[in-house]
Design an enzyme around this catalytic site. Structure first.
Site, PDB file in Angstrom:
ATOM      1  N   ARG A  49      26.589 -28.091 -33.442  1.00  0.00           N
ATOM      2  CA  ARG A  49      25.402 -27.287 -33.149  1.00  0.00           C
ATOM      3  C   ARG A  49      24.956 -27.431 -31.700  1.00  0.00           C
ATOM      4  NH1 ARG A  49      21.582 -27.803 -38.617  1.00  0.00           N
ATOM      5  NH2 ARG A  49      23.260 -27.367 -40.100  1.00  0.00           N
ATOM      6  N   ASP A  97      37.885 -28.595 -20.368  1.00  0.00           N
ATOM      7  CA  ASP A  97      38.614 -29.731 -19.801  1.00  0.00           C
ATOM      8  C   ASP A  97      38.917 -30.673 -20.957  1.00  0.00           C
ATOM      9  OD1 ASP A  97      39.617 -31.893 -18.461  1.00  0.00           O
ATOM     10  OD2 ASP A  97      37.984 -32.032 -17.013  1.00  0.00           O
ATOM     11  N   ASP A 114      40.668 -37.340 -18.393  1.00  0.00           N
ATOM     12  CA  ASP A 114      41.315 -38.153 -17.352  1.00  0.00           C
ATOM     13  C   ASP A 114      40.384 -38.538 -16.209  1.00  0.00           C
ATOM     14  OD1 ASP A 114      40.990 -35.711 -16.145  1.00  0.00           O
ATOM     15  OD2 ASP A 114      43.065 -35.528 -15.442  1.00  0.00           O
TER      16      ASP A 114
END
Length: 367
Positions: A207, A277, A281
């Protein structure tokens, strides 16, 4: 009339309504979206909050109990609430008037349920597990009308962080919606229309928001999600402008593709400029992602003002939101939230108790 024709007619009428709303932006300079029509208590009496007491003369609770008031603060710090606070209609809460380090509440829900014409700026609302009623939210505006929340910080919500079931004409902008406990949900919106603009959503199960309405969702940043933008299988027929948002996976993210969740073919979506993304990393290096489940694709926004609001790319929105979202000046809780986002995948957790943050004051931080 067919369902499709009914839906198209509804969208057309809503576009006309929202165009009128956008012209009448009265809340404050820079206000945007459907809630910008609110005038609050700006033309009313100025009332000062002069202490941090839960109630009584000079308290926040007493100040919001009257309509047609413009509330300012001559005191800073946390107001610990021992019972929920119900706002009146036609009020403005100017948290930016508080001396540094700002003003906020913790321990119970703040509710605008059933009320109208409310402006809240630069204010912190942190429910947490001090509230024994797990059916309450950090902020509840169910069945409310004409509400704008700008540069606010909502954390530790139990039922939802922001509950807007049945709400009409709302904007949540430049705000932090983070670290829900209990159900671990960000925001639940029904009826609408609603605008979510340049917000930071952090470490929720789902949500972010649950959108069962016609929605503008522009230049938001969502971090460490399990599911982010959601319509749900029982949503009905709605339209969504999803533009220039960045979804960033974190340690709790099990499927980065759940940035768009339960978006079925009965939902109409205009999506462009969105990124995910997914690699965790520590670097912002996502890829474009504008396929929103199995939703019906719109060739242009349903809301005529959406493209005008989408002035930032997703990467630019990340920089802007990290620097500006939430109540100002930033306190310990918001600084903690932002620092987890800046790790870009390497830190953050979905929590059940604010104390697990390790912050002072049983996780509420010191304000």
């Amino acid at each position: 009339m067919s369902i499709a024709r009914t839906a198209r007619a509804y969208i057309c009428n809503t576009q006309l309504d929202q165009a009128a709303i956008q012209v009448a932006q009265n809340a404050f300079s820079g206000a945007v979206g459907f809630g910008a029509i609110a005038t609050g208590g700006n033309s009313g009496t100025t009332v000062y909050v002069t202490n941090l007491n839960d109630n009584g003369t000079g308290s926040f609770r007493t100040a919001v109990s009257s309509s047609n008031v413009n509330i300012e603060f001559s005191v800073s710090g946390y107001i610990e609430l021992y019972s929920p606070v119900s706002l009146s209609s036609d009020i403005t809460i100017n948290g930016q008037t508080a001396p540094s380090p700002g003003i906020g509440t913790f321990g119970r829900e703040i509710s605008a349920s059933g009320k109208s014409n409310i402006i809240i700026r630069n204010f912190r609302m942190r429910q947490g597990n001090l509230d024994t009623d797990t059916g309450k939210s950090a902020f509840n505006m169910g069945t409310a009308t004409n509400i704008i929340l700008d540069h606010c910080s909502f954390e530790y919500g139990q039922f939802d962080t922001v509950d807007a079931v049945g709400a009409v004409n709302i904007t949540v902008s430049n705000s932090i919606i983070a670290l829900p406990i209990g159900q671990q949900f960000g925001a639940h919106v029904e009826t609408g229309p609603s605008t979510f603009y340049r917000n930071l959503w952090v470490s929720a199960h789902n949500r972010q928001p649950l959108s069962k309405d016609d929605t503008q969702y522009i230049n938001n940043i969502v971090y460490n999600y399990q599911a982010a933008y959601t319509s749900a299988d029982t949503a009905g027929y709605f339209s969504h402008d999803i533009i220039g948002n960045y979804f960033i996976a974190g340690p709790s993210t099990t499927s980065a593709g759940d940035a768009y969740f339960q978006m079925a073919s009965d939902q109409n979506v205009y999506a462009t400029g969105n990124y995910i993304d997914s690699n965790k990393d520590g670097v912002l290096n996502g890829a474009a992602s504008n396929t929103v489940g199995s939703a019906t694709v719109l060739s242009s926004p349903w809301a005529s003002t959406s493209l005008g609001l989408a002035t930032l790319t997703a990467a630019e929105a990340y920089t802007y939101v990290i620097a500006n979202a939430g109540a100002s000046p930033r306190d310990q809780v918001d600084a903690y939230v932002v620092s987890t986002v800046e790790s870009l995948g390497t830190s953050g957790a979905i929590i059940t108790n604010q104390a697990s943050t390790g912050l002072s004051n049983d996780g509420y931080g010191t304000l």
